[in-house]
Design a protein around this motif. Structure first.
Motif, PDB file in Angstrom:
ATOM      1  N   UNK A 166       0.815  -1.220   0.000  1.00  7.38           N
ATOM      2  CA  UNK A 166       0.000   0.000   0.000  1.00  7.38           C
ATOM      3  C   UNK A 166       0.845   1.265   0.000  1.00  7.38           C
ATOM      4  N   UNK A 167       2.157   1.128   0.251  1.00  3.43           N
ATOM      5  CA  UNK A 167       3.035   2.289   0.186  1.00  3.43           C
ATOM      6  C   UNK A 167       3.717   2.668   1.473  1.00  3.43           C
ATOM      7  N   UNK A 168       3.667   1.814   2.501  1.00  2.00           N
ATOM      8  CA  UNK A 168       4.366   2.121   3.749  1.00  2.00           C
ATOM      9  C   UNK A 168       5.869   2.206   3.498  1.00  2.00           C
ATOM     10  N   UNK A 169       6.505   3.183   4.137  1.00  8.81           N
ATOM     11  CA  UNK A 169       7.949   3.345   4.019  1.00  8.81           C
ATOM     12  C   UNK A 169       8.706   2.520   5.049  1.00  8.81           C
ATOM     13  N   UNK A 170       8.014   2.122   6.115  1.00  6.03           N
ATOM     14  CA  UNK A 170       8.617   1.385   7.231  1.00  6.03           C
ATOM     15  C   UNK A 170       7.470   0.649   7.901  1.00  6.03           C
ATOM     16  N   UNK A 171       7.756  -0.474   8.532  1.00  7.71           N
ATOM     17  CA  UNK A 171       6.712  -1.199   9.259  1.00  7.71           C
ATOM     18  C   UNK A 171       7.158  -1.405  10.700  1.00  7.71           C
ATOM     19  N   UNK A 172       6.183  -1.397  11.591  1.00  6.76           N
ATOM     20  CA  UNK A 172       6.436  -1.331  13.031  1.00  6.76           C
ATOM     21  C   UNK A 172       5.694  -2.472  13.714  1.00  6.76           C
ATOM     22  N   UNK A 173       6.428  -3.252  14.530  1.00 11.64           N
ATOM     23  CA  UNK A 173       5.829  -4.379  15.233  1.00 11.64           C
ATOM     24  C   UNK A 173       6.135  -4.248  16.722  1.00 11.64           C
ATOM     25  N   UNK A 174       5.397  -3.400  17.452  1.00  9.51           N
ATOM     26  CA  UNK A 174       5.631  -3.292  18.895  1.00  9.51           C
ATOM     27  C   UNK A 174       5.271  -4.592  19.596  1.00  9.51           C
ATOM     28  N   UNK A 175       6.013  -4.886  20.658  1.00 13.99           N
ATOM     29  CA  UNK A 175       5.771  -6.114  21.405  1.00 13.99           C
ATOM     30  C   UNK A 175       6.589  -7.289  20.931  1.00 13.99           C
ATOM     31  N   UNK A 176       7.215  -7.172  19.771  1.00 15.24           N
ATOM     32  CA  UNK A 176       8.070  -8.235  19.267  1.00 15.24           C
ATOM     33  C   UNK A 176       9.472  -8.064  19.855  1.00 15.24           C
ATOM     34  N   UNK A 177       9.915  -9.047  20.641  1.00 18.35           N
ATOM     35  CA  UNK A 177      11.217  -8.958  21.304  1.00 18.35           C
ATOM     36  C   UNK A 177      12.102 -10.173  21.053  1.00 18.35           C
ATOM     37  N   UNK A 178      11.568 -11.226  20.453  1.00 17.81           N
ATOM     38  CA  UNK A 178      12.341 -12.435  20.230  1.00 17.81           C
ATOM     39  C   UNK A 178      13.330 -12.225  19.084  1.00 17.81           C
ATOM     40  N   UNK A 179      14.645 -12.353  19.333  1.00 20.54           N
ATOM     41  CA  UNK A 179      15.629 -12.072  18.286  1.00 20.54           C
ATOM     42  C   UNK A 179      15.443 -12.916  17.022  1.00 20.54           C
ATOM     43  N   UNK A 180      15.138 -14.188  17.171  1.00 20.65           N
ATOM     44  CA  UNK A 180      14.983 -15.043  15.996  1.00 20.65           C
ATOM     45  C   UNK A 180      13.813 -14.580  15.134  1.00 20.65           C
ATOM     46  N   UNK A 181      12.704 -14.229  15.767  1.00 22.99           N
ATOM     47  CA  UNK A 181      11.546 -13.765  15.001  1.00 22.99           C
ATOM     48  C   UNK A 181      11.827 -12.422  14.341  1.00 22.99           C
ATOM     49  N   UNK A 182      12.546 -11.553  15.039  1.00 28.29           N
ATOM     50  CA  UNK A 182      12.906 -10.263  14.452  1.00 28.29           C
ATOM     51  C   UNK A 182      13.766 -10.484  13.219  1.00 28.29           C
ATOM     52  N   UNK A 183      14.759 -11.357  13.327  1.00 26.93           N
ATOM     53  CA  UNK A 183      15.634 -11.629  12.193  1.00 26.93           C
ATOM     54  C   UNK A 183      14.885 -12.197  11.003  1.00 26.93           C
ATOM     55  N   UNK A 184      13.924 -13.091  11.252  1.00 23.97           N
ATOM     56  CA  UNK A 184      13.151 -13.655  10.150  1.00 23.97           C
ATOM     57  C   UNK A 184      12.328 -12.588   9.453  1.00 23.97           C
ATOM     58  N   UNK A 185      11.758 -11.657  10.235  1.00 23.43           N
ATOM     59  CA  UNK A 185      10.978 -10.583   9.622  1.00 23.43           C
ATOM     60  C   UNK A 185      11.861  -9.688   8.754  1.00 23.43           C
ATOM     61  N   UNK A 186      13.023  -9.312   9.281  1.00 24.56           N
ATOM     62  CA  UNK A 186      13.928  -8.459   8.514  1.00 24.56           C
ATOM     63  C   UNK A 186      14.229  -9.098   7.160  1.00 24.56           C
ATOM     64  N   UNK A 187      14.458 -10.408   7.155  1.00 23.54           N
ATOM     65  CA  UNK A 187      14.797 -11.106   5.912  1.00 23.54           C
ATOM     66  C   UNK A 187      13.650 -11.128   4.916  1.00 23.54           C
ATOM     67  N   UNK A 188      12.417 -11.023   5.396  1.00 25.42           N
ATOM     68  CA  UNK A 188      11.245 -11.111   4.514  1.00 25.42           C
ATOM     69  C   UNK A 188      10.731  -9.766   4.040  1.00 25.42           C
ATOM     70  N   UNK A 189      11.215  -8.679   4.619  1.00 24.59           N
ATOM     71  CA  UNK A 189      10.659  -7.362   4.329  1.00 24.59           C
ATOM     72  C   UNK A 189      11.438  -6.640   3.231  1.00 24.59           C
ATOM     73  N   UNK A 190      10.713  -5.774   2.516  1.00 26.84           N
ATOM     74  CA  UNK A 190      11.336  -4.907   1.514  1.00 26.84           C
ATOM     75  C   UNK A 190      11.566  -3.502   2.041  1.00 26.84           C
ATOM     76  N   UNK A 191      11.026  -3.184   3.215  1.00 24.66           N
ATOM     77  CA  UNK A 191      11.172  -1.854   3.813  1.00 24.66           C
ATOM     78  C   UNK A 191      11.787  -2.019   5.199  1.00 24.66           C
ATOM     79  N   UNK A 192      12.286  -0.938   5.813  1.00 27.61           N
ATOM     80  CA  UNK A 192      12.891  -1.047   7.145  1.00 27.61           C
ATOM     81  C   UNK A 192      11.894  -1.539   8.196  1.00 27.61           C
ATOM     82  N   UNK A 193      12.435  -2.240   9.181  1.00 22.34           N
ATOM     83  CA  UNK A 193      11.639  -2.711  10.309  1.00 22.34           C
ATOM     84  C   UNK A 193      11.882  -1.816  11.518  1.00 22.34           C
ATOM     85  N   UNK A 194      10.796  -1.389  12.158  1.00 25.28           N
ATOM     86  CA  UNK A 194      10.814  -0.592  13.379  1.00 25.28           C
ATOM     87  C   UNK A 194      10.431  -1.504  14.548  1.00 25.28           C
TER      88      UNK A 194
END
Length: 267
Positions: A166-194
């Motif tokens: 839809x055009x988001x420049x960055x995506x934000x997932x508050x409450x996510x603290x697990x390093x492995x899950x954060x790393x998997x999200x970073x690998x799947x995203x085309x925009x920066x992760x907040x």
């Protein structure tokens, strides 16, 4: 298809530097000026503080005027301003887009929009409407799958994919603290992760190593300031000297008189 090319303002470029953008969240002019004085190039707002000041619950979509008023106060400060706009204070995407246009008009360079785990398609429509109404406003699209629900990974990724499209420049997932899950999200995203900083979660250097590009402090500075104020009063009542660091009267006067003549919408 996305609703437009990625935003390329100075604020957007802070999300692609050598280090993650650490975004402190202010609640008034003095707090924003104090952060800027410490060298933070960008400052966010926190909806909890706006709601608390008005005596209403956070996330109730009733602080539109107060949020715009704070943006008007901060929008021409010597820092880049991103505004926490809850879910846009409306269900109609075009109404959300108009609010974003008003924020941009008073000096905001970014907006944070949360889905509250409502329909992903509706939130995507709001994001697209913001991009149409204020094309260079940086859109940080938040999903509350980890904040309000159980953090289902497939649901989180499905929502973030829709928000990217839809055009988001960055995506934000508050409450996510697990390093492995954060790393998997970073690998799947085309925009920066907040990620929202948590004392119980990864440190800032660890988040940087995981590929996180923006770390928000959210309401933590406001809550700590509130706690310090109460602790000070309680200590004095008990005959003790209060501890901790406090700016002098003159320091706060300096914050209050900080130049507001610099336009924050540098490109």
């Amino acid at each position: 298809m996305t609703s437009g090319p990625p935003t390329t303002t100075a604020f957007a470029r802070l999300h692609h530097g050598d280090e993650p953008l650490l975004l402190p969240n202010a609640w008034d002019h003095a707090s924003a000026a104090a952060f800027a004085a410490e060298g933070f190039p960008a400052v966010g707002t926190t909806s909890l503080a706006v709601a608390a000041a008005a005596g209403v619950p956070d996330g109730a979509s009733v602080t539109r005027d107060e949020t715009l008023g704070l943006a008007l106060t901060l929008g021409r400060g010597p820092f880049l301003l991103s505004v926490d706009a809850e879910g846009g204070f409306a269900q109609d995407p075009d109404t959300v887009g108009e609010f974003a246009r008003q924020l941009f008009a008073v000096g905001a360079v970014g907006i944070n929009l949360e889905d509250g785990t409502g329909p992903a398609a509706l939130h995507a429509a709001k994001i697209a409407a913001v991009r149409r109404a204020a094309p260079t406003l940086f859109v940080n699209a938040r999903t509350d799958t980890h904040w309000l629900r159980d953090g289902d990974e497939r649901d989180t990724l499905r929502r973030l994919d829709a928000y990217q499209q839809a055009g988001a420049d960055c995506v934000f997932v508050p409450g996510l603290t697990d390093p492995a899950r954060i790393g998997r999200l970073v690998d799947r995203l085309d925009v920066p992760l907040n990620i929202l900083y948590s004392p119980a979660g990864p440190s800032l250097p660890h988040l940087a190593d995981l590929g996180v590009r923006r770390v928000s402090l959210g309401s933590l500075p406001y809550r700590r300031a509130l706690g310090a104020a109460v602790e000070t009063a309680v200590a004095i009542r008990a005959g003790r000297e209060p501890h901790g660091t406090a700016p002098s009267y003159e320091d706060v006067q300096t914050f209050a008189s900080a130049s507001l003549g610099q336009c924050s919408r540098a490109t």
